[in-house]
Design an enzyme around this catalytic site. Structure first.
Site, mmCIF file in Angstrom:
data_model
loop_
_atom_site.group_PDB
_atom_site.id
_atom_site.type_symbol
_atom_site.label_atom_id
_atom_site.label_comp_id
_atom_site.label_asym_id
_atom_site.label_seq_id
_atom_site.Cartn_x
_atom_site.Cartn_y
_atom_site.Cartn_z
ATOM 1 N N SER A 25 -9.961 -13.113 -22.962
ATOM 2 C CA SER A 25 -10.185 -11.760 -22.441
ATOM 3 C C SER A 25 -11.648 -11.590 -22.063
ATOM 4 C CB SER A 25 -9.754 -10.735 -23.502
ATOM 5 O OG SER A 25 -9.697 -9.444 -22.933
ATOM 6 N N ASN A 26 -12.102 -10.365 -21.966
ATOM 7 C CA ASN A 26 -13.501 -10.078 -21.620
ATOM 8 C C ASN A 26 -13.886 -8.756 -22.285
ATOM 9 O OD1 ASN A 26 -13.036 -7.777 -19.696
ATOM 10 N ND2 ASN A 26 -11.770 -9.354 -18.745
ATOM 11 N N PRO A 27 -15.185 -8.439 -22.310
ATOM 12 C CA PRO A 27 -15.621 -7.267 -23.094
ATOM 13 C C PRO A 27 -15.440 -5.904 -22.423
ATOM 14 C CG PRO A 27 -17.455 -8.754 -22.568
ATOM 15 C CD PRO A 27 -16.320 -9.141 -21.713
ATOM 16 N N SER A 28 -14.660 -5.810 -21.359
ATOM 17 C CA SER A 28 -14.490 -4.505 -20.710
ATOM 18 C C SER A 28 -13.977 -3.468 -21.710
ATOM 19 C CB SER A 28 -13.500 -4.638 -19.546
ATOM 20 O OG SER A 28 -13.134 -3.351 -19.098
ATOM 21 N N ALA A 92 -11.068 -5.156 -15.416
ATOM 22 C CA ALA A 92 -11.659 -6.496 -15.439
ATOM 23 C C ALA A 92 -10.512 -7.478 -15.692
ATOM 24 C CB ALA A 92 -12.719 -6.582 -16.523
#
Ligand code: CTP
Length: 212
Positions: A25-28, A92
């Site tokens: 995943s990503n930090p959005s 994101a």
């Protein structure tokens, strides 16, 4: 009687599962997309918010569709796209997913040293392919270098009407912060710096320009 403008907004990250306990995943945080949804509701739009996993309270009055993976996000966006006049892709989206998701937890002794990934579809680019006249489509560009150059390339490659370029390399604004520093670029080659502001204020400015 005036017809309500239908606005479709995506927000937050996607999760691409490796096994039942691990994902890519990503930090959005989803804050920018949620701020846009809140602002759109307050302008009297009918708002559909397709949201990846975030820990935010959805804006009252928005219809929220919760998704996890990029594939689920794409499905939801495609389902709602046709009826929307304004589409804002603030999510994101993970560009890749594991080629295989294990049904059972992979024991650490069996965990591979490298993961095979496959590309996810570019959701907004696929949507644009089926656009109808009168739809306005806005993307975001998350960049750590050459902000405006990369953002303009994305605007053109994805054939968007607008792109909101934001620098995600600093803790002062970007993914997790309540603030953002955005420059809005248009298809007609305008470059509009919105400055560093709260995400609510940035949302107002973006809507002022993309749906005047
Ligand atoms: N986007 C999308 N589907 C993807 C990846 C991105 O719809 N699989 C959308 C994002 O929601 C955003 C825009 O495309 O509106 C740009 O996303 P960004 O992550 O900045 O760029 P990428 O296209 O992924 O390119 P790169 O990773 O090379 O910067």
């Amino acid at each position: 009687m005036t017809t309500q403008i239908r606005c479709l907004i995506s927000a937050g990250p996607t999760r691409e599962w490796i096994d039942p306990v691990r994902f890519i995943s990503n930090p959005s945080s989803g804050k920018m997309g949620y701020a846009l949804a809140e602002e759109a509701v307050s302008r009297g739009f009918e708002v559909y918010l397709v949201s990846g996993p975030v820990s935010l309270q959805p804006p009252t009055g928005a219809e929220v569709i919760k998704v996890e993976s990029a594939q689920e996000m794409q499905e939801a966006m495609f389902r709602l796209f046709d009826q929307a006049s304004l589409v804002i892709m603030a999510a994101a989206v993970s560009d890749h997913r594991p080629s295989h998701c294990s049904r059972q937890k992979i024991k650490k002794s069996d965990f591979p040293n490298s993961l095979e990934l496959v590309p996810n579809n570019d959701v907004v680019a696929s949507l644009v392919g089926g656009r109808r006249p009168g739809q306005t489509i806005v993307g975001f560009a998350a960049e750590t270098e050459n902000l405006l150059e990369h953002a303009r390339q994305k605007l053109e490659a994805k054939d968007l009407d607008w792109i909101a370029a934001n620098d995600v390399s600093s803790d002062e604004h970007g993914f997790q912060s309540d603030f953002n520093d955005v420059t809005l670029l248009s298809k007609s080659e305008e470059t509009i710096p919105l400055g560093r502001k709260s995400k609510s204020e940035i949302a107002k400015k973006i809507l002022d320009y993309v749906w005047p």
